[in-house]
Motif scaffolding. Structure first.
Motif, short mmCIF file in Angstrom:
data_model
loop_
_atom_site.label_atom_id
_atom_site.label_comp_id
_atom_site.label_asym_id
_atom_site.label_seq_id
_atom_site.Cartn_x
_atom_site.Cartn_y
_atom_site.Cartn_z
N GLY A 171 0.89 -1.20 0.15
CA GLY A 171 0.06 0.14 -0.01
C GLY A 171 0.67 1.10 -0.18
O GLY A 171 1.76 1.29 0.46
N GLY A 172 0.38 2.33 -0.67
CA GLY A 172 1.03 3.50 -0.61
C GLY A 172 2.39 3.66 -1.08
O GLY A 172 2.88 2.69 -1.64
N CYS A 173 3.08 4.59 -0.89
CA CYS A 173 4.69 4.24 -0.91
C CYS A 173 5.28 5.62 -0.23
O CYS A 173 4.81 6.57 0.03
N ASN A 174 6.62 5.38 -0.03
CA ASN A 174 7.49 6.50 0.59
C ASN A 174 7.64 7.68 -0.46
O ASN A 174 7.51 7.34 -1.60
N GLY A 175 7.74 8.79 0.11
CA GLY A 175 8.19 9.86 -0.77
C GLY A 175 9.46 10.08 -0.95
O GLY A 175 10.34 9.41 -0.12
N THR A 176 10.14 10.76 -1.75
CA THR A 176 11.60 10.74 -1.94
C THR A 176 11.90 12.20 -2.41
O THR A 176 11.23 12.93 -2.87
N GLY A 308 -1.35 -14.03 3.40
CA GLY A 308 -0.40 -12.84 3.82
C GLY A 308 -1.52 -11.56 4.13
O GLY A 308 -2.71 -11.59 4.49
N ALA A 309 -0.56 -10.45 4.10
CA ALA A 309 -1.22 -9.44 4.41
C ALA A 309 -0.62 -8.29 3.93
O ALA A 309 0.55 -8.31 3.32
N PRO A 310 -1.39 -6.91 3.84
CA PRO A 310 -0.78 -5.92 3.11
C PRO A 310 0.57 -5.28 3.63
O PRO A 310 0.60 -5.38 5.06
N ALA A 311 1.45 -5.00 3.03
CA ALA A 311 2.81 -4.43 3.45
C ALA A 311 3.04 -2.90 2.92
O ALA A 311 2.36 -2.47 1.80
N PRO A 312 3.95 -2.09 3.29
CA PRO A 312 4.18 -0.84 2.74
C PRO A 312 5.16 -1.19 1.71
O PRO A 312 5.79 -1.90 1.44
N LYS A 313 4.86 0.05 0.82
CA LYS A 313 5.99 0.13 -0.34
C LYS A 313 7.05 0.93 -0.06
O LYS A 313 6.75 2.14 0.46
N TYR A 314 8.23 0.68 0.26
CA TYR A 314 9.20 1.35 0.57
C TYR A 314 9.72 2.41 -0.43
O TYR A 314 10.17 3.65 -0.32
N GLY A 315 9.83 1.85 -1.64
CA GLY A 315 10.25 2.79 -2.91
C GLY A 315 9.03 3.77 -3.19
O GLY A 315 7.86 3.52 -2.91
N MET A 327 -7.04 9.44 -5.86
CA MET A 327 -7.64 8.06 -6.27
C MET A 327 -6.67 7.10 -5.24
O MET A 327 -5.70 7.03 -5.44
N PRO A 328 -7.46 6.21 -4.59
CA PRO A 328 -6.66 5.28 -3.92
C PRO A 328 -6.00 4.40 -4.80
O PRO A 328 -6.64 4.05 -5.75
N ALA A 329 -4.81 4.11 -4.30
CA ALA A 329 -4.03 2.81 -5.23
C ALA A 329 -3.33 2.06 -4.56
O ALA A 329 -2.71 2.44 -3.41
N VAL A 330 -3.06 0.67 -5.19
CA VAL A 330 -2.02 -0.01 -4.49
C VAL A 330 -1.04 -0.65 -5.62
O VAL A 330 -1.26 -0.63 -6.70
N ASN A 331 -0.06 -1.18 -5.03
CA ASN A 331 0.90 -2.01 -5.69
C ASN A 331 0.55 -3.21 -5.64
O ASN A 331 0.47 -4.05 -4.63
N PHE A 332 0.47 -4.11 -6.87
CA PHE A 332 0.50 -5.35 -6.90
C PHE A 332 0.64 -6.04 -8.21
O PHE A 332 0.02 -5.85 -9.08
N GLY A 333 1.91 -6.85 -7.98
CA GLY A 333 2.40 -7.28 -9.14
C GLY A 333 3.27 -8.55 -9.15
O GLY A 333 3.79 -8.71 -7.83
N PRO A 334 3.84 -9.27 -10.03
CA PRO A 334 4.70 -10.40 -9.90
C PRO A 334 6.17 -9.88 -9.99
O PRO A 334 6.40 -8.89 -10.54
N GLY A 335 6.76 -10.81 -9.33
CA GLY A 335 8.45 -10.44 -9.31
C GLY A 335 8.91 -9.77 -7.87
O GLY A 335 8.04 -8.95 -7.27
N ASP A 336 9.89 -10.15 -7.39
CA ASP A 336 10.40 -9.77 -6.22
C ASP A 336 11.03 -8.45 -6.56
O ASP A 336 12.18 -8.23 -7.33
#
Length: 364
Positions: A171-176, A308-315, A327-336
């Motif tokens: 969910g979400g993401c850090n700012g940079t 599993g459970a939702p986790a934060p997106k660090y990048g 608009m609320p948005a999540v990250n969800f995709g294949p690959g590490d």
């Protein structure tokens, strides 16, 4: 002239489709052949309206459903590092596809394309977005360009960005925030160094502050985001016999989405009080938004299949662009995501299938 890409087969299995996408090299600024191939394969589908801006392709259903979901992914990669064409290691769902773009993020794009073709009557209207220039400067980003020039193309109630998450929800993401901390000096001949002031030596205090800095872990809407403040570059000196009169330390601050850009900048200036600090790049983060009803429904449906459970997106990811559109948005995709941009980039077949099945079931 760009070489036309071979046609894509959307009826192929996900492994084959992912390899076909990856084997069309599309480093940033060279996306046109792949964008052409995606446009060509989606345009004949009668249930989709296909739009194009530059090398960004938008395909959407117009079924009059009460809700609309935006599912997005970028089609560019970082430069190839002798890791194409792809190769397949193992068999079946235990196989891994090795090669540039398998993780970031043509595996996710393959999931998008397969579902865009298959879901002719989704329960929610869907806008499929395939965009360019994600891996380079923010001002070139194709999703940002579409948002500026065709905001109506991105209208929706919820967005899924198919960035790599190992088939989990992030969910979400850090700012940079990127800044230059400038340390002044006085130039002199190195044979008479006592007549000058060495700016590189003076940068030691900047580095000591970074070494002593303790980054925070900040809870935002139930997810804990880890911050970071790090030197990512240093430059100084004009010749080997001249005492440098300036040293510049480039610092990157990754901050929790509870902070605004102004608050992040203020914090960095406090850390480097007494020095000139120049902001060179900044992008706000995005709160998870998992309390939104559509987001909560998505999380429940997906986790029922994947666990599993939702986790934060660090990048930082383009979920922040959707957040800026309200608009609320999540990250969800294949690959590490740890393997993104690495020479040994590789994506497991089971994650492709898991993302395809979970997203498809929810949209259906």
């Amino acid at each position: 002239m760009p070489v036309p890409a071979p046609p894509l087969d959307l009826s192929a299995d996900l492994v084959t489709l992912t390899r076909a996408l990856c084997d069309m090299p599309s480093p940033s600024s060279h996306e046109k052949p792949l964008a052409d191939a995606i446009e060509a394969v989606l345009t004949p589908l009668p249930h989709l309206e296909v739009l194009r801006d530059g090398d960004a392709i938008v395909a959407r259903t117009r079924l009059g459903r009460p809700a609309r979901v935006v599912v997005a992914g970028h089609i560019d990669t970082v430069p190839v590092a002798d890791n194409l064409p792809t190769r397949l290691v193992g068999e079946g769902l235990h196989a891994e596809i090795w090669g540039r773009g398998t993780v970031d993020m043509k595996g996710g794009v393959a999931v998008q394309l397969a579902l865009a073709a298959r879901l002719t009557e989704p329960a929610r209207d869907v806008t499929w977005v395939f965009y360019d220039h994600e891996e380079v400067a923010a001002e070139l980003n194709g999703l940002g360009r579409v948002a500026r020039e065709h905001p109506e193309w991105l209208e929706g109630d919820f967005a899924v960005l198919c960035e790599p998450t190992s088939a989990g929800i992030e969910g979400g993401c850090n700012g940079t925030l990127r800044v230059e901390v400038r340390v002044p000096g006085v130039a002199a001949h190195s044979a008479r160094s006592w007549t000058g002031t060495n700016a590189i030596h003076g940068a030691g205090e900047v580095l000591r502050r970074l070494e002593a800095y303790e980054p925070a872990a900040v809870e935002v809407d139930g997810l804990v985001y880890r911050e970071g403040l790090n030197a990512v570059g240093i430059r100084g000196g004009i010749a080997t016999n001249v005492i440098p009169d300036e040293c510049v330390v480039t610092v990157n601050y990754r901050f929790a989405p509870s902070r605004s850009l102004a608050e992040a900048e203020e914090h960095v200036r406090e850390v480097f009080a007494g020095y000139e600090v120049v902001v060179t790049d900044a992008a706000a983060g995005a709160r998870p938004g998992l309390d939104d009803p559509t987001a909560a429904d998505f999380v429940e449906a997906v986790l029922a299949q994947t666990g599993g459970a939702p986790a934060p997106k660090y990048g930082w990811t383009d979920v922040a662009r959707f957040a800026s559109l309200g608009m609320p948005a999540v990250n969800f995709g294949p690959g590490d995501p740890v393997l993104a941009h690495k020479d040994d980039e590789r994506c497991p077949a089971w994650q492709l299938q898991a993302c395809h099945d979970a997203l498809g079931a929810w949209l259906s």
